[in-house]
Design a protein around this motif. Sequence first.
Motif, PDB file in Angstrom:
ATOM      1  N   ASP B  50      18.047   4.769  -6.323  1.00 56.23           N
ATOM      2  CA  ASP B  50      16.585   4.885  -6.226  1.00 56.23           C
ATOM      3  C   ASP B  50      16.025   3.880  -5.234  1.00 56.23           C
ATOM      4  O   ASP B  50      15.236   4.219  -4.342  1.00 56.23           O
ATOM      5  N   ILE B  53      17.005   4.663  -1.526  1.00 51.88           N
ATOM      6  CA  ILE B  53      16.193   5.692  -0.850  1.00 51.88           C
ATOM      7  C   ILE B  53      14.879   5.079  -0.364  1.00 51.88           C
ATOM      8  O   ILE B  53      14.482   5.240   0.799  1.00 51.88           O
ATOM      9  N   ILE B  54      14.200   4.342  -1.269  1.00 51.81           N
ATOM     10  CA  ILE B  54      12.913   3.749  -0.890  1.00 51.81           C
ATOM     11  C   ILE B  54      13.102   2.788   0.273  1.00 51.81           C
ATOM     12  O   ILE B  54      12.348   2.799   1.252  1.00 51.81           O
ATOM     13  N   VAL B  57      13.736   4.550   3.720  1.00 50.88           N
ATOM     14  CA  VAL B  57      12.550   5.195   4.296  1.00 50.88           C
ATOM     15  C   VAL B  57      11.564   4.155   4.802  1.00 50.88           C
ATOM     16  O   VAL B  57      11.064   4.238   5.928  1.00 50.88           O
ATOM     17  N   MET B  58      11.299   3.131   3.965  1.00 45.81           N
ATOM     18  CA  MET B  58      10.299   2.138   4.359  1.00 45.81           C
ATOM     19  C   MET B  58      10.782   1.343   5.564  1.00 45.81           C
ATOM     20  O   MET B  58       9.999   1.002   6.453  1.00 45.81           O
ATOM     21  N   VAL B  61      10.125   3.449   8.694  1.00 48.76           N
ATOM     22  CA  VAL B  61       8.711   3.491   9.081  1.00 48.76           C
ATOM     23  C   VAL B  61       8.276   2.151   9.670  1.00 48.76           C
ATOM     24  O   VAL B  61       7.607   2.093  10.703  1.00 48.76           O
ATOM     25  N   ILE B  64       9.644   1.697  13.190  1.00 47.20           N
ATOM     26  CA  ILE B  64       8.923   2.514  14.178  1.00 47.20           C
ATOM     27  C   ILE B  64       7.631   1.819  14.574  1.00 47.20           C
ATOM     28  O   ILE B  64       7.323   1.679  15.763  1.00 47.20           O
ATOM     29  N   ASP B  72       4.101  -1.807  23.307  1.00 44.91           N
ATOM     30  CA  ASP B  72       2.736  -1.745  23.796  1.00 44.91           C
ATOM     31  C   ASP B  72       2.228  -3.081  24.280  1.00 44.91           C
ATOM     32  O   ASP B  72       1.446  -3.147  25.222  1.00 44.91           O
ATOM     33  N   LEU B 158      -0.324  -0.977  -2.842  1.00 41.52           N
ATOM     34  CA  LEU B 158      -0.357  -0.152  -1.631  1.00 41.52           C
ATOM     35  C   LEU B 158      -1.783   0.310  -1.327  1.00 41.52           C
ATOM     36  O   LEU B 158      -2.215   0.316  -0.170  1.00 41.52           O
ATOM     37  N   PHE B 159      -2.521   0.667  -2.386  1.00 38.63           N
ATOM     38  CA  PHE B 159      -3.918   1.092  -2.252  1.00 38.63           C
ATOM     39  C   PHE B 159      -4.745  -0.017  -1.610  1.00 38.63           C
ATOM     40  O   PHE B 159      -5.483   0.202  -0.640  1.00 38.63           O
ATOM     41  N   ALA B 161      -3.612  -2.508   0.170  1.00 34.53           N
ATOM     42  CA  ALA B 161      -3.165  -2.752   1.543  1.00 34.53           C
ATOM     43  C   ALA B 161      -3.848  -1.786   2.506  1.00 34.53           C
ATOM     44  O   ALA B 161      -4.317  -2.192   3.581  1.00 34.53           O
ATOM     45  N   ALA B 162      -3.938  -0.494   2.114  1.00 35.99           N
ATOM     46  CA  ALA B 162      -4.581   0.491   2.983  1.00 35.99           C
ATOM     47  C   ALA B 162      -6.047   0.141   3.178  1.00 35.99           C
ATOM     48  O   ALA B 162      -6.569   0.175   4.300  1.00 35.99           O
ATOM     49  N   VAL B 165      -6.342  -2.783   5.556  1.00 39.21           N
ATOM     50  CA  VAL B 165      -6.105  -2.441   6.968  1.00 39.21           C
ATOM     51  C   VAL B 165      -7.313  -1.750   7.558  1.00 39.21           C
ATOM     52  O   VAL B 165      -7.763  -2.081   8.654  1.00 39.21           O
TER      53      VAL B 165
END
Lengths: 145, 175
Positions: B50, B53-54, B57-58, B61, B64, B72, B158-159, B161-162, B165
């Motif tokens: 478990d 997988i997390i 993926v993280m 991301v 990237i 840039d 996470l909420f 953090a968004a 940002v």
Amino acid sequence: MKGMSLIVKKMAQLMSGLIFVYGAYIATHGHLTPGGGFAGGALIAGAFILMILANGSGYVRLKRQEEGSSAVESAAVLMALLLATIGLAAGTMVFFNNYLPPGIPGRLISGGVIPLYNVFIGIEVAAALMTIFLALVIYKEEISK
Amino acid sequence: MEVMLSVIIGFMIIASITAIYAKDLLSAIIAQGFVGYGLVICFLILRAPDLAIIQIVMETVTLIIMVAVVLDSSREEFDIMPDKTQGVTIAASFLFALVLLIYFNRAISGLDRFGNHTLRMSEAYVTGAAEQTGSANLVAGVLWDFRGYDTLGEATVLFTAAIGVITIIRLVGKK
């Protein structure tokens, strides 16, 4: 942000749908196989991020997408909280009470409320990662003007 | 198992030291990605799919986004002149590391050997959790049934953090 070459665009179009379906699978089967809402949501967000990176920032209307994903994120957290609060009303007075019948372990519809939590947290994580990414892209567009 | 883990963790330590001292920022990020993917293999060896997988993926991301930032802005690292009080800083950090090591040693002296877990708390979770929650994946059952508050906290992080940002990174305000 400019898009990439035609080969990258086509490959991103071919792959992102598969990645999306895999993320949805991981999120909905979280109570049966390894994974769950967090991993599935991150995969779904990855599918969208791949499309935006390959096709450039003109591919979507950034501001509208950001507002939409922010609203979806808040709604998903609210739904998960609501599901947990219903547990207070049903049966014993416990927050996060598993009030639906547990069913047979191993079936897709089992585990009571756990699959619903997984689905909503998947939506929340996908929308949150998407919002953060879109905010960064919008910042870059505004700075380069 | 321990030998494999030690080798991978050794590579991870080398990669993180490389990431600190790399002149090119892109190679620093690649070395940091090595640390993240090494952690994935560690989770797989320790039988935690478990988490693996997390983490995979993280890590992808994050890599990237960081590569996009470096491509840039600039690939060169800024030269920071050495401070006059650098000696004091290094001495203080060594002192703190020593104190932490002493307390860490005292803390782990009561634990069992690596691999033999004391199943006092988790035994209650492991036995009969599948029947109680109806979830075949034990991790999901523990996360959303026994430890719902913890998972709610994670989702809230996470909420937040968004929200942070979109609040901070905004040049043109809303009307």
